[in-house]
Enzyme design. Structure first.
Site, PDB file in Angstrom:
ATOM      1  CG  HIS A 178      37.973  22.344  36.340  1.00 22.15           C
ATOM      2  ND1 HIS A 178      38.371  21.668  35.159  1.00 22.15           N
ATOM      3  CD2 HIS A 178      38.370  23.522  36.546  1.00 22.15           C
ATOM      4  CE1 HIS A 178      38.195  22.780  34.287  1.00 22.15           C
ATOM      5  NE2 HIS A 178      38.675  23.870  35.614  1.00 22.15           N
ATOM      6  CB  THR A 214      46.668  28.707  33.151  1.00 22.25           C
ATOM      7  OG1 THR A 214      45.937  29.788  32.450  1.00 22.25           O
ATOM      8  CG2 THR A 214      47.679  29.028  34.537  1.00 22.25           C
ATOM      9  CE  LYS A 262      47.255  28.553  46.022  1.00 17.01           C
ATOM     10  NZ  LYS A 262      47.413  29.798  46.113  1.00 17.01           N
ATOM     11  CD  GLU A 284      35.175  28.180  26.398  1.00 18.47           C
ATOM     12  OE1 GLU A 284      35.147  29.573  25.945  1.00 18.47           O
ATOM     13  OE2 GLU A 284      35.970  27.783  24.928  1.00 18.47           O
ATOM     14  CB  CYS A 343      34.816  23.677  32.972  1.00 13.93           C
ATOM     15  SG  CYS A 343      36.444  24.891  32.310  1.00 13.93           S
TER      16      CYS A 343
HETATM   17  N1  CAA Z   1      58.176  31.065  42.206  1.00 15.92           N
HETATM   18  C1  CAA Z   1      57.455  30.466  42.878  1.00 15.92           C
HETATM   19  N2  CAA Z   1      56.256  30.320  43.160  1.00 15.92           N
HETATM   20  C2  CAA Z   1      56.024  31.576  42.589  1.00 15.92           C
HETATM   21  C3  CAA Z   1      56.585  32.479  41.672  1.00 15.92           C
HETATM   22  C4  CAA Z   1      58.171  31.944  41.865  1.00 15.92           C
HETATM   23  N3  CAA Z   1      59.122  32.860  41.426  1.00 15.92           N
HETATM   24  N4  CAA Z   1      56.701  33.541  41.637  1.00 15.92           N
HETATM   25  C5  CAA Z   1      55.095  33.354  41.241  1.00 15.92           C
HETATM   26  N5  CAA Z   1      55.099  32.328  42.498  1.00 15.92           N
HETATM   27  C6  CAA Z   1      53.010  31.658  43.076  1.00 15.92           C
HETATM   28  C7  CAA Z   1      53.056  32.489  43.429  1.00 15.92           C
HETATM   29  O1  CAA Z   1      53.197  32.726  45.214  1.00 15.92           O
HETATM   30  C8  CAA Z   1      51.370  32.449  43.612  1.00 15.92           C
HETATM   31  O2  CAA Z   1      51.613  31.751  44.067  1.00 15.92           O
HETATM   32  P1  CAA Z   1      49.768  31.556  45.200  1.00 15.92           P
HETATM   33  O3  CAA Z   1      48.660  31.401  44.381  1.00 15.92           O
HETATM   34  O4  CAA Z   1      50.474  29.827  45.968  1.00 15.92           O
HETATM   35  O5  CAA Z   1      50.646  33.220  46.125  1.00 15.92           O
HETATM   36  C9  CAA Z   1      51.087  31.974  41.942  1.00 15.92           C
HETATM   37  O6  CAA Z   1      52.715  31.237  41.524  1.00 15.92           O
HETATM   38  C10 CAA Z   1      51.008  32.330  40.766  1.00 15.92           C
HETATM   39  O7  CAA Z   1      51.439  33.793  41.103  1.00 15.92           O
HETATM   40  P2  CAA Z   1      50.536  34.733  40.474  1.00 15.92           P
HETATM   41  O8  CAA Z   1      49.143  35.030  41.819  1.00 15.92           O
HETATM   42  O9  CAA Z   1      51.165  36.831  41.086  1.00 15.92           O
HETATM   43  O10 CAA Z   1      50.483  34.790  39.376  1.00 15.92           O
HETATM   44  P3  CAA Z   1      49.002  35.122  38.043  1.00 15.92           P
HETATM   45  O11 CAA Z   1      48.350  36.748  38.738  1.00 15.92           O
HETATM   46  O12 CAA Z   1      50.119  36.341  36.850  1.00 15.92           O
HETATM   47  O13 CAA Z   1      48.042  34.621  37.690  1.00 15.92           O
HETATM   48  C11 CAA Z   1      45.961  33.073  37.697  1.00 15.92           C
HETATM   49  C12 CAA Z   1      48.048  33.264  38.198  1.00 15.92           C
HETATM   50  C13 CAA Z   1      45.272  34.245  37.895  1.00 15.92           C
HETATM   51  C14 CAA Z   1      45.752  32.176  37.781  1.00 15.92           C
HETATM   52  C15 CAA Z   1      46.335  33.099  36.076  1.00 15.92           C
HETATM   53  O14 CAA Z   1      47.440  32.297  35.199  1.00 15.92           O
HETATM   54  C16 CAA Z   1      44.832  33.273  35.844  1.00 15.92           C
HETATM   55  O15 CAA Z   1      44.062  34.029  35.144  1.00 15.92           O
HETATM   56  N6  CAA Z   1      45.204  31.769  34.971  1.00 15.92           N
HETATM   57  C17 CAA Z   1      43.480  31.586  34.366  1.00 15.92           C
HETATM   58  C18 CAA Z   1      42.705  31.630  35.464  1.00 15.92           C
HETATM   59  C19 CAA Z   1      41.943  30.519  36.112  1.00 15.92           C
HETATM   60  O16 CAA Z   1      42.756  29.421  35.807  1.00 15.92           O
HETATM   61  N7  CAA Z   1      41.584  30.427  37.121  1.00 15.92           N
HETATM   62  C20 CAA Z   1      41.143  29.150  37.360  1.00 15.92           C
HETATM   63  C21 CAA Z   1      39.616  28.551  38.676  1.00 15.92           C
HETATM   64  S1  CAA Z   1      38.589  29.616  37.361  1.00 15.92           S
HETATM   65  C22 CAA Z   1      38.392  27.355  36.750  1.00 15.92           C
HETATM   66  O17 CAA Z   1      38.873  26.602  37.168  1.00 15.92           O
HETATM   67  C23 CAA Z   1      37.723  27.451  35.366  1.00 15.92           C
HETATM   68  C24 CAA Z   1      39.115  27.186  34.756  1.00 15.92           C
HETATM   69  O18 CAA Z   1      39.264  26.195  33.928  1.00 15.92           O
HETATM   70  C25 CAA Z   1      38.901  28.549  33.600  1.00 15.92           C
END
Ligand code: CAA
Length: 387
Positions: free
Chosen positions: A236, A155, A245, A82, A114
Site C-alpha cells: 500500500h 500525500t 521503508k 473510503e 485503504c
Molecule cells: N530534503 C530531503 N528530505 C527532507 C527534507 C529536505 N529538505 N525535509 C524533510 N525531509 C524528509 C524528512 O527527514 C522525512 O524523512 P524521514 O521520515 O525518512 O525522516 C520526510 O522528509 C518527511 O518529513 P517530515 O516527517 O518532517 O514530514 P511531515 O511531518 O511534514 O509529514 C507525513 C509527513 C506525516 C507523512 C504527512 O505527510 C502526513 O501526515 N501524511 C498523511 C498520513 C500518511 O500518509 N500516513 C502513512 C501511513 S497511514 C496509511 O498508509 C494509510 C493511508 O493511506 C493514509
C-alpha cells in the site's frame, strides 16, 4: 482445486495533476522534502466533473470494451472505497447502471480505509471458487483529501482500479495463506461530517510498519515462506517513501531492489487509498523489464484504523499480452499540470455540499461525468466520445 485470481486489470486517474515542486513553492517548503523525503513527483487532482463513481466506471470500461462477454458473466460487483458518496446506496449501483451490467449481478460496497479492496479480492476469490463460469468485478476508487496547507497535503492523490476475478486467471493466481493484523488505533479516520481525513501522521507511519511486521510474521508462520520465496513486492503506497521503508524492513540485509517498478505509477498519481496497492500491481506488471511468469509476488495491504494483510500471488505465463501499458502511460502522461491556485479551486469545489441541488462546473473528465445533484439525486452522464 482450480486456480483463482486476477484475470484482467485496468486503472484510471483523472486528467489533472499538481507537480509537487509547484506545491512546495507555494507553501514555502524545500521541494526536496516532497520529492526526496516523501518520494513523490506529482499527484492527480480530481476535477469537479469527477467523483469515485466516474473514476470507477472509467477504470472498468476498457475491461468491458476488450471483452464484451463480461457483461453476461459478471455476477458480483464489489466496490471498495473510503470516500463513499451516499450513506446508504452502494456507489457500485451507479457504476452498474453506467456500464449497463447484468441485473442478475450482486452489488455491494465495502469500507475499511485503504484495506477494503483486499478483502474484496479475497471475498471475490471465495465466491468464484464455487462458480466456474462466472466472474467478479472488483473496483477500488478513492480521492485522498487532507486539506490545504496541512502536513498531509503533499500525500493526496486520486485514482481507481478495476479487476476481474475468476478461475484460471490470465494475470495472477492468488495463493492460500495470509498474515493478518487488526488493532483499534486512531491513526487516520474521517467522521461523516468531514470531507478531509483526520490523521496523526507520524504515528500512522509507525503503525503501518508495526502492522507490516506482525502480518509478515503471521504470514511466514502460515505459509513457511521466506523473503527469498518472493520475486517482487507490492505495498500500500500512501507515499513512495513509506513503501520503500516498508520494503527495507522486510529485505533487511538483502539489498534487492525488487519493489521499484511497483512504485512508478504511485509516484505520479499519489495516494489513491483503497486502489493504491492494485495500482502498484499494475505498475509492476507493466513496467518491470523482466518476465515475471511463474514468479511469486508478496502483497502488503494496510488500512488505517487498522486492518492489514500480507498475502501472495503467482504471475501467470504470458500475462504481458493482457496488460494495457500504453493506455495507462497515456492517461498519466497526458494529465494537465495545474498551478497551485487552480488545484485549490478544484479542491474547494469538491468539498462536501449540503445543498439539495447543484451543478458541477465544466472540467475535463474521463469517459463519465458527474453533473451535480438534483433534488438530492446524483446525476451522471457517459460522454459520447468515451474510450
Ligand atoms: N530534503 C530531503 N528530505 C527532507 C527534507 C529536505 N529538505 N525535509 C524533510 N525531509 C524528509 C524528512 O527527514 C522525512 O524523512 P524521514 O521520515 O525518512 O525522516 C520526510 O522528509 C518527511 O518529513 P517530515 O516527517 O518532517 O514530514 P511531515 O511531518 O511534514 O509529514 C507525513 C509527513 C506525516 C507523512 C504527512 O505527510 C502526513 O501526515 N501524511 C498523511 C498520513 C500518511 O500518509 N500516513 C502513512 C501511513 S497511514 C496509511 O498508509 C494509510 C493511508 O493511506 C493514509
Amino acid at each position: 482445486m482450480s486456480p483463482i485470481g486476477i484475470d484482467a486489470i485496468s486503472i484510471y486517474t483523472p486528467p489533472y495533476s499538481l507537480p509537487l515542486t509547484e506545491l512546495a513553492r507555494a507553501r514555502g517548503i524545500d521541494p526536496l522534502k516532497y520529492t526526496v523525503g516523501l518520494g513523490q513527483e506529482t499527484m492527480s487532482v480530481m476535477p469537479p466533473r469527477e467523483d469515485i463513481v466516474t473514476m470507477a466506471a472509467s477504470a472498468a470500461l476498457p475491461l468491458l470494451n476488450k471483452n464484451p462477454e463480461l457483461k453476461n458473466t459478471i455476477s458480483l460487483v464489489i466496490f471498495a472505497t473510503e470516500s463513499g458518496v451516499d450513506q446508504s446506496k452502494a456507489a457500485g449501483t451507479w457504476v452498474h447502471n453506467l456500464l449497463q451490467l447484468n441485473s442478475k449481478a450482486r452489488v455491494i460496497e465495502l469500507k475499511q480505509a485503504c484495506y477494503s479492496a483486499t478483502f474484496a479480492l479475497q471475498m471475490a476469490c471465495a465466491f468464484m471458487k464455487q462458480t466456474p463460469h462466472q466472474c467478479a468485478l472488483v473496483i477500488a476508487s478513492d480521492t485522498a483529501r487532507y486539506g490545504i496547507n496541512t502536513p498531509g497535503e503533499p500525500t493526496q492523490g486520486c485514482g481507481a482500479v478495476a479487476f476481474i476475478v475468476k478461475q484460471h486467471p490470465r494475470l495472477i493466481e492468488i495463493e492460500e495463506g495470509a498474515g493478518i493484523h487488526t488493532e483499534h488505533v486512531m491513526d487516520f479516520w474521517r467522521p461523516p461530517y468531514l470531507d478531509t481525513a483526520l490523521v496523526d501522521g507520524k504515528y500512522s507511519t509507525r503503525v503501518y510498519l508495526t502492522a507490516l511486521q506482525t502480518c509478515w510474521d503471521h504470514y511466514q508462520e502460515a505459509t513457511n515462506r521466506q523473503y527469498e520465496s518472493h520475486a517482487r513486492f507490492c505495498y500500500h503506497v500512501p507515499f513512495c517513501k513509506m513503501a520503500e521503508k516498508a520494503h527495507e524492513r522486510l529485505a533487511k540485509e538483502s539489498c534487492s531492489d525488487n519493489s521499484k517498478h511497483a512504485l512508478i505509477y504511485p509516484k505520479l498519481i499519489g495516494n489513491s487509498y483503497s486502489a493504491s496497492l492494485y495500482i502498484s500491481l499494475a505498475s509492476l506488471l507493466e513496467n518491470d523489464p523482466e518476465d515475471l511468469s511463474g514468479q511469486r509476488i508478496g502483497f502488503f495491504s494496510y488500512g488505517s484504523g487498522c486492518v492489514a494483510e500480507f498475502f501472495s500471488g503467482v504471475v501467470a505465463k504470458g500475462y504481458q499480452q493482457y496488460m494495457a501499458q500504453e493506455w495507462h502511460h497515456h492517461l498519466i502522461q497526458s494529465r494537465t499540470p495545474l498551478s497551485c491556485p487552480e488545484y485549490e479551486q478544484f479542491f474547494l469545489l469538491n468539498s462536501l455540499k449540503s445543498t439539495e441541488s447543484y451543478s458541477t462546473i465544466d472540467s475535463a473528465a474521463g469517459s463519465f461525468e458527474f453533473l451535480g445533484v438534483e433534488g438530492h439525486v446524483r446525476r451522471y452522464k457517459k460522454k459520447q466520445s468515451g474510450l
